[in-house]
Motif scaffolding. Structure first.
Motif, PDB file in Angstrom:
ATOM      1  N   MET A   1      -1.762   7.326  -7.997  1.00  0.00           N
ATOM      2  CA  MET A   1      -3.031   6.933  -7.374  1.00  0.00           C
ATOM      3  C   MET A   1      -2.956   5.524  -6.796  1.00  0.00           C
ATOM      4  O   MET A   1      -3.485   5.257  -5.709  1.00  0.00           O
ATOM      5  N   MET A   2      -2.285   4.613  -7.490  1.00  0.00           N
ATOM      6  CA  MET A   2      -2.111   3.269  -6.943  1.00  0.00           C
ATOM      7  C   MET A   2      -1.205   3.287  -5.717  1.00  0.00           C
ATOM      8  O   MET A   2      -1.394   2.513  -4.772  1.00  0.00           O
ATOM      9  N   GLY A   3      -0.232   4.193  -5.717  1.00  0.00           N
ATOM     10  CA  GLY A   3       0.588   4.365  -4.521  1.00  0.00           C
ATOM     11  C   GLY A   3      -0.234   4.856  -3.340  1.00  0.00           C
ATOM     12  O   GLY A   3      -0.016   4.432  -2.197  1.00  0.00           O
ATOM     13  N   TYR A   4      -1.183   5.725  -3.612  1.00  0.00           N
ATOM     14  CA  TYR A   4      -2.090   6.204  -2.568  1.00  0.00           C
ATOM     15  C   TYR A   4      -2.895   5.051  -1.979  1.00  0.00           C
ATOM     16  O   TYR A   4      -3.044   4.936  -0.754  1.00  0.00           O
ATOM     17  N   LEU A   5      -3.418   4.170  -2.844  1.00  0.00           N
ATOM     18  CA  LEU A   5      -4.182   3.024  -2.347  1.00  0.00           C
ATOM     19  C   LEU A   5      -3.293   2.036  -1.601  1.00  0.00           C
ATOM     20  O   LEU A   5      -3.723   1.414  -0.630  1.00  0.00           O
ATOM     21  N   HIS A   6      -2.062   1.889  -2.063  1.00  0.00           N
ATOM     22  CA  HIS A   6      -1.150   0.948  -1.410  1.00  0.00           C
ATOM     23  C   HIS A   6      -0.856   1.357   0.031  1.00  0.00           C
ATOM     24  O   HIS A   6      -0.621   0.494   0.893  1.00  0.00           O
ATOM     25  N   ARG A   7      -0.863   2.633   0.287  1.00  0.00           N
ATOM     26  CA  ARG A   7      -0.571   3.126   1.634  1.00  0.00           C
ATOM     27  C   ARG A   7      -1.783   3.077   2.555  1.00  0.00           C
ATOM     28  O   ARG A   7      -1.712   3.512   3.694  1.00  0.00           O
ATOM     29  N   ARG A   8      -2.892   2.550   2.044  1.00  0.00           N
ATOM     30  CA  ARG A   8      -4.096   2.383   2.861  1.00  0.00           C
ATOM     31  C   ARG A   8      -4.329   0.877   3.043  1.00  0.00           C
ATOM     32  O   ARG A   8      -4.933   0.225   2.188  1.00  0.00           O
ATOM     33  N   PRO A   9      -3.833   0.322   4.142  1.00  0.00           N
ATOM     34  CA  PRO A   9      -3.905  -1.134   4.344  1.00  0.00           C
ATOM     35  C   PRO A   9      -5.323  -1.685   4.305  1.00  0.00           C
ATOM     36  O   PRO A   9      -5.523  -2.852   3.986  1.00  0.00           O
ATOM     37  N   SER A  10      -6.315  -0.863   4.632  1.00  0.00           N
ATOM     38  CA  SER A  10      -7.698  -1.337   4.627  1.00  0.00           C
ATOM     39  C   SER A  10      -8.277  -1.395   3.216  1.00  0.00           C
ATOM     40  O   SER A  10      -9.398  -1.850   3.023  1.00  0.00           O
TER      41      SER A  10
ATOM     42  N   ILE B   1      -6.772  -2.046  -0.943  1.00  0.00           N
ATOM     43  CA  ILE B   1      -6.280  -3.190  -1.721  1.00  0.00           C
ATOM     44  C   ILE B   1      -4.765  -3.037  -1.896  1.00  0.00           C
ATOM     45  O   ILE B   1      -4.274  -2.840  -3.011  1.00  0.00           O
ATOM     46  N   PRO B   2      -3.993  -3.138  -0.832  1.00  0.00           N
ATOM     47  CA  PRO B   2      -2.557  -2.826  -0.896  1.00  0.00           C
ATOM     48  C   PRO B   2      -1.773  -3.698  -1.865  1.00  0.00           C
ATOM     49  O   PRO B   2      -0.846  -3.220  -2.529  1.00  0.00           O
ATOM     50  N   HIS B   3      -2.124  -4.983  -1.970  1.00  0.00           N
ATOM     51  CA  HIS B   3      -1.345  -5.869  -2.833  1.00  0.00           C
ATOM     52  C   HIS B   3      -1.721  -5.697  -4.310  1.00  0.00           C
ATOM     53  O   HIS B   3      -0.850  -5.674  -5.181  1.00  0.00           O
ATOM     54  N   VAL B   4      -3.014  -5.569  -4.578  1.00  0.00           N
ATOM     55  CA  VAL B   4      -3.452  -5.334  -5.955  1.00  0.00           C
ATOM     56  C   VAL B   4      -2.938  -3.974  -6.437  1.00  0.00           C
ATOM     57  O   VAL B   4      -2.443  -3.852  -7.566  1.00  0.00           O
ATOM     58  N   SER B   5      -3.046  -2.964  -5.600  1.00  0.00           N
ATOM     59  CA  SER B   5      -2.576  -1.634  -5.997  1.00  0.00           C
ATOM     60  C   SER B   5      -1.062  -1.607  -6.164  1.00  0.00           C
ATOM     61  O   SER B   5      -0.544  -0.865  -7.008  1.00  0.00           O
ATOM     62  N   LEU B   6      -0.339  -2.429  -5.392  1.00  0.00           N
ATOM     63  CA  LEU B   6       1.112  -2.510  -5.558  1.00  0.00           C
ATOM     64  C   LEU B   6       1.460  -3.048  -6.940  1.00  0.00           C
ATOM     65  O   LEU B   6       2.312  -2.488  -7.640  1.00  0.00           O
ATOM     66  N   LEU B   7       0.782  -4.110  -7.348  1.00  0.00           N
ATOM     67  CA  LEU B   7       1.062  -4.694  -8.661  1.00  0.00           C
ATOM     68  C   LEU B   7       0.652  -3.748  -9.788  1.00  0.00           C
ATOM     69  O   LEU B   7       1.395  -3.556 -10.757  1.00  0.00           O
TER      70      LEU B   7
ATOM     71  N   PHE C   1       7.606 -10.163  -6.135  1.00  0.00           N
ATOM     72  CA  PHE C   1       8.010 -10.969  -4.979  1.00  0.00           C
ATOM     73  C   PHE C   1       7.013 -10.810  -3.837  1.00  0.00           C
ATOM     74  O   PHE C   1       6.581 -11.794  -3.224  1.00  0.00           O
ATOM     75  N   VAL C   2       6.633  -9.552  -3.551  1.00  0.00           N
ATOM     76  CA  VAL C   2       5.673  -9.299  -2.476  1.00  0.00           C
ATOM     77  C   VAL C   2       4.318  -9.914  -2.799  1.00  0.00           C
ATOM     78  O   VAL C   2       3.688 -10.555  -1.939  1.00  0.00           O
ATOM     79  N   VAL C   3       3.858  -9.733  -4.032  1.00  0.00           N
ATOM     80  CA  VAL C   3       2.541 -10.244  -4.424  1.00  0.00           C
ATOM     81  C   VAL C   3       2.510 -11.769  -4.369  1.00  0.00           C
ATOM     82  O   VAL C   3       1.548 -12.370  -3.870  1.00  0.00           O
ATOM     83  N   ILE C   4       3.564 -12.409  -4.869  1.00  0.00           N
ATOM     84  CA  ILE C   4       3.607 -13.876  -4.844  1.00  0.00           C
ATOM     85  C   ILE C   4       3.678 -14.380  -3.407  1.00  0.00           C
ATOM     86  O   ILE C   4       3.013 -15.362  -3.037  1.00  0.00           O
ATOM     87  N   ARG C   5       4.456 -13.712  -2.585  1.00  0.00           N
ATOM     88  CA  ARG C   5       4.574 -14.122  -1.184  1.00  0.00           C
ATOM     89  C   ARG C   5       3.251 -13.950  -0.448  1.00  0.00           C
ATOM     90  O   ARG C   5       2.903 -14.764   0.423  1.00  0.00           O
TER      91      ARG C   5
ATOM     92  N   ALA D   1      -7.704 -12.444  -2.522  1.00  0.00           N
ATOM     93  CA  ALA D   1      -8.880 -11.946  -1.800  1.00  0.00           C
ATOM     94  C   ALA D   1      -9.190 -10.505  -2.198  1.00  0.00           C
ATOM     95  O   ALA D   1     -10.359 -10.146  -2.411  1.00  0.00           O
ATOM     96  N   GLU D   2      -8.153  -9.676  -2.319  1.00  0.00           N
ATOM     97  CA  GLU D   2      -8.357  -8.292  -2.727  1.00  0.00           C
ATOM     98  C   GLU D   2      -8.867  -8.223  -4.172  1.00  0.00           C
ATOM     99  O   GLU D   2      -9.755  -7.415  -4.477  1.00  0.00           O
ATOM    100  N   PHE D   3      -8.298  -9.070  -5.024  1.00  0.00           N
ATOM    101  CA  PHE D   3      -8.724  -9.075  -6.423  1.00  0.00           C
ATOM    102  C   PHE D   3     -10.198  -9.452  -6.539  1.00  0.00           C
ATOM    103  O   PHE D   3     -10.940  -8.838  -7.313  1.00  0.00           O
ATOM    104  N   LYS D   4     -10.622 -10.443  -5.773  1.00  0.00           N
ATOM    105  CA  LYS D   4     -12.028 -10.844  -5.803  1.00  0.00           C
ATOM    106  C   LYS D   4     -12.931  -9.704  -5.359  1.00  0.00           C
ATOM    107  O   LYS D   4     -14.049  -9.558  -5.857  1.00  0.00           O
ATOM    108  N   SER D   5     -12.453  -8.887  -4.431  1.00  0.00           N
ATOM    109  CA  SER D   5     -13.283  -7.808  -3.898  1.00  0.00           C
ATOM    110  C   SER D   5     -13.534  -6.706  -4.916  1.00  0.00           C
ATOM    111  O   SER D   5     -14.446  -5.891  -4.737  1.00  0.00           O
ATOM    112  N   ILE D   6     -12.714  -6.644  -5.969  1.00  0.00           N
ATOM    113  CA  ILE D   6     -12.924  -5.612  -7.007  1.00  0.00           C
ATOM    114  C   ILE D   6     -13.214  -6.239  -8.367  1.00  0.00           C
ATOM    115  O   ILE D   6     -13.255  -5.525  -9.378  1.00  0.00           O
ATOM    116  N   SER D   7     -13.414  -7.557  -8.405  1.00  0.00           N
ATOM    117  CA  SER D   7     -13.538  -8.255  -9.688  1.00  0.00           C
ATOM    118  C   SER D   7     -14.732  -7.784 -10.516  1.00  0.00           C
ATOM    119  O   SER D   7     -14.705  -7.871 -11.747  1.00  0.00           O
TER     120      SER D   7
END
Length: 213
Positions: A66-75, A77-83, A122-126, A133-139
């Motif tokens: 499910m997180m992979g599904y969200l990661h593939r939707r750039p609109s 939370i791709p970075h939060v879902s990646l982590l 590496f991706v998340v830190i970069r 910003a994504e984390f705040k949107s779901i906080s």
């Protein structure tokens, strides 16, 4: 001072909440029935071949998907879902360390976890500004709250609750390893169910946002 109304995408109807709560209750009841079958089996109770362990692995894998599904939707939370996805998949690999060590090579799970977690970090830190910003949107979301509860239940409470020293002190001369294993594994399962429900809630939240956009 009056409180500002919540954005429309953040609200969930009472009917929807009741329906999802009912579904989650049924899911938990079904899972605990399988745990009961493990307890009644008398053979390999709460080991790597048990139904409880199988449920744990399945929930982690489904959450990662499910997180992979969200990661593939750039609109979304791709970075939060990646982590989150990397964390869930790494946990899935760790839950199956027995099989990897036995049928691949000793220490295989550490290699796989490293290959998954390091690139994700590496991706998340970069892209840390986008991540924040994504984390705040779901906080304030139900999904993140459940994810946090699941993490604390599985990776903090379960580890402390399942300590051999605790159960040896509790049971004394009546100590049996299976009791300690049951307590730890069932508590882990509870945490994994919360993580799984959290992933469902995050997917539904992002779908509501997409419809409202």
């Amino acid at each position: 001072m009056t409180n500002s109304p919540l954005p429309s995408e953040a609200t969930i109807s009472f009917k929807a909440i009741c329906f999802r709560a009912f579904c989650y209750i049924l899911f938990v009841a079904g899972a605990m029935q399988l745990v009961m079958l493990d307890a009644q089996s008398g053979v390999d109770r709460f080991t790597e071949t048990s139904l409880t362990e199988l449920m744990q692995s399945t929930l982690l894998l489904l959450g990662a998907v499910m997180m992979g599904y969200l990661h593939r939707r750039p609109s979304a939370i791709p970075h939060v879902s990646l982590l989150m996805g990397a964390f869930l998949f790494a946990s899935y690999v760790r839950e199956n360390d027995y099989w990897l060590d036995r049928y691949v090579f000793d220490g295989a799970w550490q290699v796989i976890v490293t290959l998954v977690v390091v690139p994700a970090l590496f991706v998340v830190i970069r892209q840390r500004h986008a991540f924040v910003a994504e984390f705040k949107s779901i906080s304030n979301s139900l999904g993140l709250g459940m994810f946090t509860a699941g993490f604390l239940t599985t990776y903090v409470f379960s580890r402390l609750y399942g300590r051999s020293e605790f159960w040896e002190a509790m049971l004394g001369d009546h100590y049996q390893r299976v009791i300690k294993d049951a307590a730890e594994e069932v508590t882990e399962l509870a945490g994994y169910m919360l993580l799984f429900f959290a992933c469902i809630e995050l997917v539904l939240l992002l779908r509501r946002r997409a419809r409202a956009a």
